[in-house]
Design a protein around this motif. Sequence first.
Motif, PDB file in Angstrom:
ATOM      1  N   GLN A  35      30.572 -25.077 114.963  1.00 40.77           N
ATOM      2  CA  GLN A  35      30.677 -26.189 114.080  1.00 40.77           C
ATOM      3  C   GLN A  35      30.987 -25.500 112.525  1.00 40.77           C
ATOM      4  OE1 GLN A  35      30.692 -29.390 114.767  1.00 40.77           O
ATOM      5  NE2 GLN A  35      30.437 -28.875 116.951  1.00 40.77           N
ATOM      6  N   VAL A  36      32.079 -25.526 112.068  1.00 43.08           N
ATOM      7  CA  VAL A  36      32.442 -25.044 110.792  1.00 43.08           C
ATOM      8  C   VAL A  36      31.738 -25.340 109.508  1.00 43.08           C
ATOM      9  CG1 VAL A  36      34.516 -24.619 109.335  1.00 43.08           C
ATOM     10  CG2 VAL A  36      34.786 -24.866 111.608  1.00 43.08           C
ATOM     11  N   LEU A  51      39.492 -10.630 110.773  1.00 45.84           N
ATOM     12  CA  LEU A  51      40.862 -10.822 110.964  1.00 45.84           C
ATOM     13  C   LEU A  51      41.642  -9.690 110.346  1.00 45.84           C
ATOM     14  CD1 LEU A  51      41.162 -14.677 110.367  1.00 45.84           C
ATOM     15  CD2 LEU A  51      41.327 -13.520 112.578  1.00 45.84           C
ATOM     16  N   GLN A  52      41.196  -9.453 109.052  1.00 46.12           N
ATOM     17  CA  GLN A  52      41.900  -8.189 108.347  1.00 46.12           C
ATOM     18  C   GLN A  52      41.821  -6.969 109.017  1.00 46.12           C
ATOM     19  OE1 GLN A  52      40.294  -8.728 104.380  1.00 46.12           O
ATOM     20  NE2 GLN A  52      41.505 -10.223 103.621  1.00 46.12           N
ATOM     21  N   SER A  53      40.729  -6.687 109.560  1.00 49.17           N
ATOM     22  CA  SER A  53      40.547  -5.429 110.064  1.00 49.17           C
ATOM     23  C   SER A  53      41.265  -5.399 111.588  1.00 49.17           C
ATOM     24  CB  SER A  53      39.098  -5.034 110.472  1.00 49.17           C
ATOM     25  OG  SER A  53      38.715  -6.113 111.582  1.00 49.17           O
ATOM     26  N   ASN A  54      41.733  -6.413 111.980  1.00 47.78           N
ATOM     27  CA  ASN A  54      42.849  -6.395 113.074  1.00 47.78           C
ATOM     28  C   ASN A  54      44.168  -6.835 112.810  1.00 47.78           C
ATOM     29  OD1 ASN A  54      40.770  -6.284 116.028  1.00 47.78           O
ATOM     30  ND2 ASN A  54      39.571  -7.371 114.601  1.00 47.78           N
ATOM     31  N   ASN A  55      44.500  -6.677 111.345  1.00 45.40           N
ATOM     32  CA  ASN A  55      45.626  -6.989 110.894  1.00 45.40           C
ATOM     33  C   ASN A  55      46.287  -8.279 111.529  1.00 45.40           C
ATOM     34  OD1 ASN A  55      45.957  -4.377 109.732  1.00 45.40           O
ATOM     35  ND2 ASN A  55      46.443  -3.385 111.573  1.00 45.40           N
ATOM     36  N   MET A  56      45.163  -9.412 111.516  1.00 45.54           N
ATOM     37  CA  MET A  56      45.750 -10.746 111.866  1.00 45.54           C
ATOM     38  C   MET A  56      45.585 -11.593 110.756  1.00 45.54           C
ATOM     39  SD  MET A  56      44.501 -10.950 115.914  1.00 45.54           S
ATOM     40  CE  MET A  56      44.906 -12.461 115.913  1.00 45.54           C
ATOM     41  N   THR A  57      46.519 -12.577 110.589  1.00 40.50           N
ATOM     42  CA  THR A  57      46.122 -13.665 109.840  1.00 40.50           C
ATOM     43  C   THR A  57      45.593 -14.861 110.569  1.00 40.50           C
ATOM     44  OG1 THR A  57      48.535 -14.591 110.455  1.00 40.50           O
ATOM     45  CG2 THR A  57      48.214 -13.235 108.568  1.00 40.50           C
ATOM     46  N   ILE A  58      45.271 -15.810 109.887  1.00 38.00           N
ATOM     47  CA  ILE A  58      44.448 -17.099 110.531  1.00 38.00           C
ATOM     48  C   ILE A  58      45.605 -17.884 111.216  1.00 38.00           C
ATOM     49  CG2 ILE A  58      44.831 -18.584 108.499  1.00 38.00           C
ATOM     50  CD1 ILE A  58      41.747 -18.512 110.963  1.00 38.00           C
ATOM     51  N   GLN A  59      46.883 -17.814 110.919  1.00 41.42           N
ATOM     52  CA  GLN A  59      47.690 -18.513 111.810  1.00 41.42           C
ATOM     53  C   GLN A  59      47.873 -17.860 113.061  1.00 41.42           C
ATOM     54  OE1 GLN A  59      48.148 -17.622 108.618  1.00 41.42           O
ATOM     55  NE2 GLN A  59      48.069 -19.701 107.389  1.00 41.42           N
ATOM     56  N   GLN A  60      48.034 -16.557 113.241  1.00 39.18           N
ATOM     57  CA  GLN A  60      48.049 -15.749 114.330  1.00 39.18           C
ATOM     58  C   GLN A  60      46.943 -15.785 115.124  1.00 39.18           C
ATOM     59  OE1 GLN A  60      48.618 -11.805 112.915  1.00 39.18           O
ATOM     60  NE2 GLN A  60      51.018 -11.902 112.622  1.00 39.18           N
ATOM     61  N   ALA A  61      45.709 -16.310 114.668  1.00 42.17           N
ATOM     62  CA  ALA A  61      44.538 -16.338 115.398  1.00 42.17           C
ATOM     63  C   ALA A  61      44.427 -17.688 116.030  1.00 42.17           C
ATOM     64  CB  ALA A  61      43.179 -15.966 114.789  1.00 42.17           C
ATOM     65  N   ALA A  72      41.320 -28.354 117.728  1.00 38.08           N
ATOM     66  CA  ALA A  72      42.164 -28.252 116.579  1.00 38.08           C
ATOM     67  C   ALA A  72      41.372 -28.853 115.232  1.00 38.08           C
ATOM     68  CB  ALA A  72      43.283 -29.411 116.776  1.00 38.08           C
ATOM     69  N   SER A  73      40.602 -29.747 115.253  1.00 37.36           N
ATOM     70  CA  SER A  73      40.178 -30.145 114.000  1.00 37.36           C
ATOM     71  C   SER A  73      39.158 -29.347 113.260  1.00 37.36           C
ATOM     72  CB  SER A  73      39.532 -31.653 114.004  1.00 37.36           C
ATOM     73  OG  SER A  73      38.315 -31.571 115.189  1.00 37.36           O
ATOM     74  N   GLU A  74      38.414 -28.629 114.137  1.00 36.08           N
ATOM     75  CA  GLU A  74      37.235 -27.485 113.726  1.00 36.08           C
ATOM     76  C   GLU A  74      38.365 -26.429 113.157  1.00 36.08           C
ATOM     77  OE1 GLU A  74      34.023 -27.397 113.273  1.00 36.08           O
ATOM     78  OE2 GLU A  74      34.192 -29.651 113.972  1.00 36.08           O
ATOM     79  N   PHE A  75      39.237 -25.799 113.864  1.00 33.86           N
ATOM     80  CA  PHE A  75      40.150 -24.935 113.435  1.00 33.86           C
ATOM     81  C   PHE A  75      40.754 -25.120 112.121  1.00 33.86           C
ATOM     82  CE2 PHE A  75      43.687 -22.055 113.113  1.00 33.86           C
ATOM     83  CZ  PHE A  75      43.077 -20.770 113.501  1.00 33.86           C
ATOM     84  N   ALA A  76      41.116 -26.368 111.859  1.00 35.25           N
ATOM     85  CA  ALA A  76      41.647 -26.765 110.627  1.00 35.25           C
ATOM     86  C   ALA A  76      40.640 -26.604 109.326  1.00 35.25           C
ATOM     87  CB  ALA A  76      42.233 -28.229 110.619  1.00 35.25           C
TER      88      ALA A  76
END
Length: 803
Positions: A35-36, A51-61, A72-76
């Motif tokens: 629950q965000v 995310l930054q330590s794995n060189n990933m963006t939130i869109q890639q995750a 999807a709503s919780e991820f938004a």
Amino acid sequence: MKKIITVVILFVALFQPLTIMAQDLLKSSDLSTLQVDNLSDSDVLKIKAQLQSNNMTIQQAEPMALAKGMSASEFAKLKTRIASTGNSSENNAAAADKKDSGRKQEEIVNAKNKDKVNPLVFGSELFDNPTLNFEPNLKLATPVNYVLGPGDELQVSVYGVQEFNASIPVSVEGKVAIQYVGEIAVSGISIEAATQKIRNAMARVYSTVSSGLSQVSVSLSRIRTIKVTIIGSAQPGNYSISSLATVYNALFLGGGPGVNGSYRNIELLRDNKVYRTIDIYHFLVNGDQSDNVGLKDNDVIRIPAYSQRVTVEGEVKRPGIFEMKKGETFADLLTFASGFNEFAYAASVNILQKTGKEFKVRDVKESEFNSYQPKSGDLIKVSKILNRFENRIKIEGAVFRPDFYSFTEGMHVSDLIAQAEGIKEDAYSQRGTIVRLQSDLTTEIVNFDVAKALAGEANEDILLKREDVVTIYSILDFREEYKITIDGEVRNPGTYDYYDNLTLNDLIVQVGGLTGSASKRVEVARMVTSEEIDENNPTKAELFAIEISPDNNEQAKNFELRPFDVVSIRKMAVYDKPEQVTVSGAVHYAGKYALVNKKSRVYEIIQRAGGLTSLADIEGVKIKRPIQAKQIEDLENVNVNLGKKDSIQNKLEIKLKEELKFATIPLDWKAILKNQNNAANVTLFEGDEIEVATYNEGVKVAGNVLLTSEIPYDKGRSFKYYLNAVGGVDAKGWKKKSYIIYPNGKAAVASSFLFFRSYPKVKPGSQIIVPEKPEVKKMSTGEWVGIGSVISSLALLIITAFK
């Protein structure tokens, strides 16, 4: 008690996954309960750092999170929280990123001592500029050819169906220890080779890696520090630098080559062998960084002394001191100096050489530039081109395009005139001149007939030479500048240009016409010209008397004017605008009144103003007359023989100009009423102001008195009475020079006879003024002794004379 323990266990069971998932979004296998809204800002920052330590963006995750059960709503919501937290905590995130990247190097302060002996050595400024430090960018992606070693740290991640993430340092043995996989030797191989080696090892443990359902990522999270030694630099020593650092970066930290260090033969020693010879001029001249190679641990940078240097002065784009290699020519040196500038004499250069015993001078021609090899200590001087032209010619005067032109052999006068687009209409066609520079640098003048030269006559169409100056004269150059003068009753009198056929009507219109005061009388004075002197005729000018119509600028008889005529328009005999005076104070009708005749007097004007009121002080009638500019001018023109720097006259002039605006004329109104022909009934002038004071029963006492005050008038009281009434005079008061000003402006001063002093009579409305004593310099003891000596000498002389 059992119920309480059960509730606590359920609480921990519910919230523990939330905390674990918040700490590691990528490692968690089930995100369906996340629950965000229950995450704190610190939890969101942790997810962002992961995310930054794995060189990933939130869109890639996003696909990974949805695959693990997150809605999807919780991820938004999570995406929005990460974006807002990033904006509000930008500095904290940057600090966290810097901490996580770990790519640092020990900061070395470069306090280079500039080469004071040879401050113009080419290349020395390279290591004095703090913005050009060649420091590696530790935030860039890891180079694929980077060689790993002890002290590096790898970030190894497995993502997909199976998950693994860990930061693993390279041990001193050159190995990385991965959980469940074992130790893998990576020291001495590139990051690309190490990635492949680690992937193969992990594929034996993680079955999904070999099948492709999971991927392995290896990145460099921390870069090791290496030690290098610099010899011969401005600041020699051992330096701890990043393993990504290059030779130029190390040279910058060491302050560059020393005073006598070479910029072209720098040696990079690796394993006790010369690995590469570095020539900084490749970078300075061409921007070539091929010599800027990477460094390894225990590398030695040796800067030997230079072998030969030469100095270039004068007209080059970059003068200075340059280092030369064996076999390089003057052409190479010219490239280092960026070539000649636009004013350089490029046909040859002058070289001052040093031999074993003395100096010698050598001139190197342009043909030798590619073969002459400068020697150590050469001073090369590049001089300026001569301030002369090899093919210049000039034409000036009455041509359409006077200017400099290029000269060609066989060029004639007519050719140059044609190049200047011909002669003007006012050209004097009978004569032109050529000023010619001879071989001994003296000048001569050559004359020609312009018309015949243009007609092609060989004798007049002269052959021109280099640096000739051809002049075509104008007929206007030989004409005197004629003027005509008009003065008197016109709007703009002055001196004007004369034109042929100029008439009196033309001139009157040109100066703006006649004024309203112009009379019908006009005089024109004309100069007399004659070839012979007539002693019997003393006339200097011929005079013409003309009558005109003053109300018309166009005269019926139009008089033709000649050069240098002087036209005088006379003023009407009677043309005076009404003049006004002002009446103010205790009269019935104060205001301005016009002077009806030239001898209007005070009594007449006051009667026109309704006479004095019942409140008027008949002792207080006066005239305030403005000081005219002519009065000041007359004073300035008077020579009172007081010297050029006399302050008395200067103060008087300043007082009249700046302080006093008018002069006061006191009037005796009683005498005027008895006899209007009395001298007190003065004639008025324009600007005069008749002022009638209101009766005042007080007497004002001012100046150097103890109390400035106004004392009620008491008939019969003396001057001293009013001084005593204000406490008497102060320490600076000059009582015997006290004076009184009566209401009509008249003044009276105290006087004395023998031991008797008389003071002026006091009247109502008067002002008593006590001035300040002037400062008197007291004589010193020496001055008194001097006077006594003079008196004694005189007495002795008199006694001697009468013996």
